[in-house]
Enzyme design. Structure first.
Site, PDB file in Angstrom:
ATOM      1  N   GLY A 149       0.814  -1.213   0.000  1.00 37.65           N
ATOM      2  CA  GLY A 149       0.000   0.000   0.000  1.00 37.65           C
ATOM      3  C   GLY A 149       0.848   1.263   0.000  1.00 37.65           C
ATOM      4  O   GLY A 149       2.070   1.221  -0.194  1.00 37.65           O
ATOM      5  N   PHE A 150       0.178   2.367   0.231  1.00 38.32           N
ATOM      6  CA  PHE A 150       0.832   3.689   0.213  1.00 38.32           C
ATOM      7  C   PHE A 150       1.928   3.755   1.286  1.00 38.32           C
ATOM      8  O   PHE A 150       3.123   3.830   0.974  1.00 38.32           O
ATOM      9  CB  PHE A 150      -0.263   4.748   0.403  1.00 38.32           C
ATOM     10  CG  PHE A 150       0.203   6.100   0.825  1.00 38.32           C
ATOM     11  CD1 PHE A 150       1.251   6.737   0.168  1.00 38.32           C
ATOM     12  CD2 PHE A 150      -0.424   6.770   1.878  1.00 38.32           C
ATOM     13  CE1 PHE A 150       1.679   8.002   0.567  1.00 38.32           C
ATOM     14  CE2 PHE A 150      -0.018   8.026   2.273  1.00 38.32           C
ATOM     15  CZ  PHE A 150       1.040   8.640   1.619  1.00 38.32           C
TER      16      PHE A 150
ATOM     17  N   TYR B  43     -14.251   1.215  10.929  1.00 33.36           N
ATOM     18  CA  TYR B  43     -12.808   1.517  10.943  1.00 33.36           C
ATOM     19  C   TYR B  43     -12.352   1.911  12.346  1.00 33.36           C
ATOM     20  O   TYR B  43     -11.388   1.362  12.879  1.00 33.36           O
ATOM     21  CB  TYR B  43     -12.534   2.642   9.957  1.00 33.36           C
ATOM     22  CG  TYR B  43     -11.073   3.018   9.826  1.00 33.36           C
ATOM     23  CD1 TYR B  43     -10.148   2.145   9.245  1.00 33.36           C
ATOM     24  CD2 TYR B  43     -10.605   4.262  10.259  1.00 33.36           C
ATOM     25  CE1 TYR B  43      -8.806   2.503   9.096  1.00 33.36           C
ATOM     26  CE2 TYR B  43      -9.265   4.623  10.111  1.00 33.36           C
ATOM     27  CZ  TYR B  43      -8.373   3.736   9.525  1.00 33.36           C
ATOM     28  OH  TYR B  43      -7.053   4.097   9.378  1.00 33.36           O
TER      29      TYR B  43
HETATM   30  P1  NAD Z   1      -3.445   1.604   1.805  1.00 39.04           P
HETATM   31  O1  NAD Z   1      -4.845   1.272   1.488  1.00 39.04           O
HETATM   32  O2  NAD Z   1      -2.593   2.191   0.735  1.00 39.04           O
HETATM   33  O3  NAD Z   1      -2.683   0.361   2.409  1.00 39.04           O
HETATM   34  C1  NAD Z   1      -3.320  -0.709   3.065  1.00 39.04           C
HETATM   35  C2  NAD Z   1      -2.741  -1.992   2.501  1.00 39.04           C
HETATM   36  O4  NAD Z   1      -3.298  -3.111   3.194  1.00 39.04           O
HETATM   37  C3  NAD Z   1      -3.064  -2.184   1.011  1.00 39.04           C
HETATM   38  O5  NAD Z   1      -1.897  -2.556   0.326  1.00 39.04           O
HETATM   39  C4  NAD Z   1      -4.100  -3.312   0.998  1.00 39.04           C
HETATM   40  O6  NAD Z   1      -4.077  -4.054  -0.189  1.00 39.04           O
HETATM   41  C5  NAD Z   1      -3.669  -4.101   2.235  1.00 39.04           C
HETATM   42  N1  NAD Z   1      -4.730  -4.908   2.842  1.00 39.04           N
HETATM   43  C6  NAD Z   1      -5.959  -4.495   3.241  1.00 39.04           C
HETATM   44  N2  NAD Z   1      -6.640  -5.525   3.795  1.00 39.04           N
HETATM   45  C7  NAD Z   1      -5.815  -6.600   3.747  1.00 39.04           C
HETATM   46  C8  NAD Z   1      -5.945  -7.954   4.156  1.00 39.04           C
HETATM   47  N3  NAD Z   1      -7.057  -8.413   4.735  1.00 39.04           N
HETATM   48  N4  NAD Z   1      -4.904  -8.805   3.937  1.00 39.04           N
HETATM   49  C9  NAD Z   1      -3.769  -8.368   3.351  1.00 39.04           C
HETATM   50  N5  NAD Z   1      -3.589  -7.092   2.944  1.00 39.04           N
HETATM   51  C10 NAD Z   1      -4.604  -6.211   3.144  1.00 39.04           C
HETATM   52  O7  NAD Z   1      -3.492   2.611   3.061  1.00 39.04           O
HETATM   53  P2  NAD Z   1      -2.333   3.354   3.841  1.00 39.04           P
HETATM   54  O8  NAD Z   1      -2.667   4.786   3.872  1.00 39.04           O
HETATM   55  O9  NAD Z   1      -1.009   2.932   3.371  1.00 39.04           O
HETATM   56  O10 NAD Z   1      -2.573   2.811   5.331  1.00 39.04           O
HETATM   57  C11 NAD Z   1      -1.754   1.824   5.914  1.00 39.04           C
HETATM   58  C12 NAD Z   1      -2.123   1.667   7.379  1.00 39.04           C
HETATM   59  O11 NAD Z   1      -1.908   2.893   8.086  1.00 39.04           O
HETATM   60  C13 NAD Z   1      -3.574   1.273   7.606  1.00 39.04           C
HETATM   61  O12 NAD Z   1      -3.638   0.319   8.652  1.00 39.04           O
HETATM   62  C14 NAD Z   1      -4.221   2.562   8.033  1.00 39.04           C
HETATM   63  O13 NAD Z   1      -5.326   2.329   8.861  1.00 39.04           O
HETATM   64  C15 NAD Z   1      -3.096   3.257   8.758  1.00 39.04           C
HETATM   65  N6  NAD Z   1      -3.273   4.709   8.744  1.00 39.04           N
HETATM   66  C16 NAD Z   1      -3.036   5.427   7.608  1.00 39.04           C
HETATM   67  C17 NAD Z   1      -3.255   6.802   7.620  1.00 39.04           C
HETATM   68  C18 NAD Z   1      -2.991   7.653   6.420  1.00 39.04           C
HETATM   69  O14 NAD Z   1      -3.241   8.860   6.467  1.00 39.04           O
HETATM   70  N7  NAD Z   1      -2.468   7.140   5.320  1.00 39.04           N
HETATM   71  C19 NAD Z   1      -3.727   7.433   8.788  1.00 39.04           C
HETATM   72  C20 NAD Z   1      -3.989   6.653   9.903  1.00 39.04           C
HETATM   73  C21 NAD Z   1      -3.748   5.291   9.885  1.00 39.04           C
END
Ligand code: NAD
Ligand code: UDP
Length: 316
Positions: free
Chosen positions: A10-11, A145
């Protein structure tokens, strides 16, 4: 170290994997690519220290060999994703977290949970410090969430107390940068895409709600510090610079040179009014604070979006 990163496609996960491999760690990424992209891992797949096992962490999977740390990022994360997939979101926070905690305990590895500022809900305390318990609807649309992450935090602490697990919790505030998906619905990616495509910027409500935006490189430094340390947290990782959504829209217009107009749309249900982290704990315990100014971080982000092929920006 050998580090397992769930959600590594992911990101945030792909930037974390890169930072770990760059410093010499071996990384195993677990991802079902529901919102992740293999393109995020293109450079990493050439690296001998990097491997990726496509799998869903809420279903059985195998990890062989030693593990020194597990970083759990796998979850739908943007409001658009978790509102569309509430059951998968609750499963990732509950059974997914449980499976990864068990893996960490079996291998005597450190476990780091990517939690969120959403555990504070629509906060009545400002700025938000880690002792604040939050103001969260357990039944509203965002609850899948918010409560998944709150449960994941509780589970992490239960494993720490009852199994002696070495755990750390970080609460991540709104983070932006290259590799956000153009259509993930989050405010930075949406405004940048709209400005570059000459579309109106969709401001929800009157745009007076605030967020604190952290550049991805800063966030990853904080995550790595949590992996390397032994603190349980929770620790806020966010940029205390608080901006209104309308200010963000105007900044994006200035940076892109776009003459798009602002289009005001209804505020989504339970959209938090204010967000700003108190990062005293991150400073004291991790020696961490953000370095990237919002304007500069947005310039990097705009540059990256501009360099994407049209179909990557346009694809939903
Ligand atoms: P994202 O959607 O880019 O990344 C999430 C990743 O998890 C994706 O690659 C997705 O394919 C994978 N994924 C989801 N469900 C899955 C499963 N059941 N099995 C395997 N892989 C799975 O989002 P992100 O922004 O990179 O967020 C990453 C983490 O950071 C998350 O847990 C999110 O809650 C947390 N977070 C992010 C932010 C933000 O601003 N980006 C803020 C608070 C918390
Ligand atoms: N927002 C907006 N227009 C959009 C997308 C989001 O005005 O096109 C607002 C949203 O209502 C919220 C803020 O921007 O107040 C941040 O939204 P985001 O989805 O990035 O993350 P959140 O911090 O709410 O999880």
């Amino acid at each position: 170290m050998r580090v397992v990163v769930s959600g590594g496609g992911g990101f945030l996960g792909s930037h974390l994997c890169e930072a770990l491999v760059r410093r010499g760690d071996t990384v195993l990424c677990l991802d079902n690519f529901s919102s992740g992209r293999t393109a995020n891992l293109a450079a990493l797949l050439e690296e001998p220290g990097f491997a990726c096992t496509p799998c869903d962490i809420t279903e059985p999977f195998r990890v062989s060999g030693p593990v020194d740390a597990v970083v759990h990022l796998a979850s739908p994360a943007s409001p658009r994703d978790y509102l569309a997939h509430p059951l998968q979101t609750l499963a990732a926070g509950s059974s997914g977290t449980d499976t990864l905690l068990r893996l960490a305990v079996r291998r005597r590895a450190r476990f780091v949970l990517a939690s969120t500022s959403e555990v504070y809900g629509d906060p009545t305390v400002h700025p938000q410090h880690e002792e604040y318990w939050g103001h969260v609807s357990p039944v509203g649309p965002r609850s899948a969430y918010d409560e998944a992450k709150r449960f994941a935090e509780a589970l992490t602490m239960a494993y720490r107390r009852s199994e002696g697990a070495d755990t750390g919790i970080v609460r991540i505030f709104n983070t932006y940068g290259p590799r956000m998906r153009a259509h993930d619905g989050r405010v930075v990616s949406t405004f940048v895409r709209q400005a570059l495509d000459g579309e109106p910027l969709t401001v929800f409500g009157d745009g007076d709600q605030t967020r604190s935006f952290t550049y991805v490189d800063d966030l990853v430094r904080g995550l790595v510090a949590m992996v390397d340390g032994d603190r349980p947290g929770p620790v806020n990782l966010g940029n205390p610079g608080e901006r209104t959504v309308r200010e963000l829209a105007e900044l994006v217009l200035r940076i892109t040179g776009s003459d798009s107009e602002l289009r005001f749309l209804p505020l989504p249900v339970d959209d938090p009014v204010r967000r700003r982290p108190d990062i005293t704990r991150a400073r004291e315990q991790l020696g961490w604070q953000p370095r990237m100014a919002l304007e500069e971080g947005l310039r990097h982000t705009v540059k990256w979006f501009t360099g994407q092929p049209g179909d990557a920006r346009g694809a939903a």
